[in-house]
Design a protein around this motif. Structure first.
Motif, PDB file in Angstrom:
ATOM      1  N   ASP A  38       0.820  -1.210   0.000  1.00  0.00           N
ATOM      2  CA  ASP A  38       0.000   0.000   0.000  1.00  0.00           C
ATOM      3  C   ASP A  38       0.855   1.261   0.000  1.00  0.00           C
ATOM      4  O   ASP A  38       0.534   2.245  -0.681  1.00  0.00           O
ATOM      5  CB  ASP A  38      -0.937   0.007   1.213  1.00  0.00           C
ATOM      6  CG  ASP A  38      -2.358  -0.401   0.859  1.00  0.00           C
ATOM      7  OD1 ASP A  38      -2.770  -0.167  -0.292  1.00  0.00           O
ATOM      8  OD2 ASP A  38      -3.053  -0.957   1.720  1.00  0.00           O
ATOM      9  N   ALA A 159      -4.212  -5.059  -1.845  1.00  0.00           N
ATOM     10  CA  ALA A 159      -3.056  -4.153  -1.888  1.00  0.00           C
ATOM     11  C   ALA A 159      -2.136  -4.506  -3.045  1.00  0.00           C
ATOM     12  O   ALA A 159      -1.551  -3.619  -3.685  1.00  0.00           O
ATOM     13  CB  ALA A 159      -2.293  -4.211  -0.566  1.00  0.00           C
ATOM     14  N   ARG A 162      -3.621  -3.076  -6.164  1.00  0.00           N
ATOM     15  CA  ARG A 162      -3.437  -1.619  -6.191  1.00  0.00           C
ATOM     16  C   ARG A 162      -2.029  -1.256  -6.653  1.00  0.00           C
ATOM     17  O   ARG A 162      -1.851  -0.370  -7.501  1.00  0.00           O
ATOM     18  CB  ARG A 162      -3.707  -1.030  -4.811  1.00  0.00           C
ATOM     19  CG  ARG A 162      -3.604   0.489  -4.781  1.00  0.00           C
ATOM     20  CD  ARG A 162      -3.638   1.041  -3.368  1.00  0.00           C
ATOM     21  NE  ARG A 162      -3.434   2.483  -3.387  1.00  0.00           N
ATOM     22  CZ  ARG A 162      -3.088   3.197  -2.318  1.00  0.00           C
ATOM     23  NH1 ARG A 162      -2.918   2.598  -1.143  1.00  0.00           N
ATOM     24  NH2 ARG A 162      -2.904   4.499  -2.416  1.00  0.00           N
ATOM     25  N   GLU A 223     -11.338  -2.606  -5.156  1.00  0.00           N
ATOM     26  CA  GLU A 223     -10.060  -2.179  -5.731  1.00  0.00           C
ATOM     27  C   GLU A 223     -10.107  -2.239  -7.255  1.00  0.00           C
ATOM     28  O   GLU A 223      -9.536  -1.379  -7.929  1.00  0.00           O
ATOM     29  CB  GLU A 223      -8.926  -3.057  -5.183  1.00  0.00           C
ATOM     30  CG  GLU A 223      -7.550  -2.439  -5.323  1.00  0.00           C
ATOM     31  CD  GLU A 223      -7.440  -1.127  -4.563  1.00  0.00           C
ATOM     32  OE1 GLU A 223      -7.054  -0.118  -5.214  1.00  0.00           O
ATOM     33  OE2 GLU A 223      -7.741  -1.083  -3.357  1.00  0.00           O
TER      34      GLU A 223
END
Length: 256
Positions: A38, A159, A162, A223
């Motif tokens: 992240d 995460a 992302r 996401e």
């Protein structure tokens, strides 16, 4: 500043060695890995935003603070490898339902994939790409694992997506390289387990597994929307284009 670029190469090698060390230290600590991914994604997203908002002269002046392209490529490959090894798999083969398990209204196929929880049958859900999907997201097989280390890996799944999106956005300026993740299905518990009184018959551990699967699926889908929604355009290629826009629309309508 050296003519042959030796210093730059040494700095890049040093950065890669440090990054490999960080990954090695975090790989068995999913919470720490999620935090690290992240933080990297946040840094790269800020870098992308700065690059798109600045003039060419200002961007050139800040180039020295940007992650060099070879390091972007290394990090892309590393995160892609982690995601592929842990979460992304080939779509399982649908099973033939028995007579006592016929569900005429069920639009998503039940799978022949066995999980470590015999009370939960796997099912492909949110499959926007239909039969053309090249992969699936293995949520239930991990959530149902008897190995705590496997179950806990799901913590960093969103995460990882992302960061992967941030890397490709900065490297390519688009997400075409990973657009298969936009419409690919998720392997979740069979939806019928939540209806017809079957939920009350499940043991507590199976209920926990089913709810954890749904929670991680929500994180993943949020996401996916956050990363792909700003990038979708008429020239964005996805696997579902082969099925035609009408088929895609029908699938989305069924999912909704």
């Amino acid at each position: 500043s050296d003519a042959d670029g030796t210093t730059a190469v040494k700095l890049q090698d040093s950065w890669v060695n440090r990054a490999q060390s960080v990954f090695a230290n975090c790989i068995n600590r999913p919470g720490a890995l999620a935090f690290m991914l992240d933080q990297w994604a946040d840094m790269l997203e800020q870098q992308t935003a700065a690059a798109t908002s600045q003039t060419a002269a200002a961007a050139s002046a800040k180039a020295c603070t940007s992650l060099p392209r070879p390091l972007l490529e290394w990090l892309c490959d590393k995160v892609q490898e982690l995601m592929n090894n842990m979460f992304i798999g080939d779509p399982p083969v649908p099973s033939q339902p028995s007579e006592d398990r016929q569900q005429p209204d069920q639009s998503e196929p039940v799978l022949s994939t066995a999980t470590e929880d015999s009370n939960l049958q796997a099912q492909l859900c949110f499959n926007l790409d239909g039969a053309f999907s090249p992969c699936c997201i293995r949520i239930l097989p991990l959530a149902a694992s008897k190995d705590m280390a496997n179950r806990s890996q799901l913590v960093w799944m969103a995460a990882g997506l992302r960061l992967l999106a941030a890397l490709y956005q900065l490297h390519d300026g688009k997400l075409t390289a990973i657009d298969a993740l936009l419409g690919c299905p998720l392997v979740l518990p069979e939806m019928a387990v939540f209806t017809n009184g079957r939920w009350d018959c499940l043991p507590t551990t199976s209920k926990a597994t089913a709810l954890a699967s749904v929670a991680y699926a929500i994180c993943w889908l949020r996401e996916v929307v956050a990363q792909f929604a700003p990038c979708i355009s008429t020239d964005m290629l996805t696997a579902s284009e082969a099925a035609g826009t009408q088929a895609m629309g029908d699938t989305i309508a069924e999912t909704q």
